[in-house]
Motif scaffolding. Sequence first.
Motif: not given
Length: 70
Positions: A60-70
């Motif tokens: 997801l991060t590599e695709a430009g959509y890093p997950p939020s930890h919130a």
Amino acid sequence: MGSDVQNFHLPDMSCGHCVAAITEAIHELDAAARLNFDREGRHLQVEGSSKSRTELAAALTEAGYPPSHA
């Protein structure tokens, strides 16, 4: 393994293009994964993936959509 459900909050996901890019990124990693999107809530549920949460988050991060930890 493979029946786990992983939930991600993706604050940068806002449109159909985002959904398509995320789908492509996850299916490139694991073609068998089932994805359920809540675009309004900016949530993604990944079901039936044999990949770890860390591997999915990295895709997801590599695709430009890093997950939020919130």
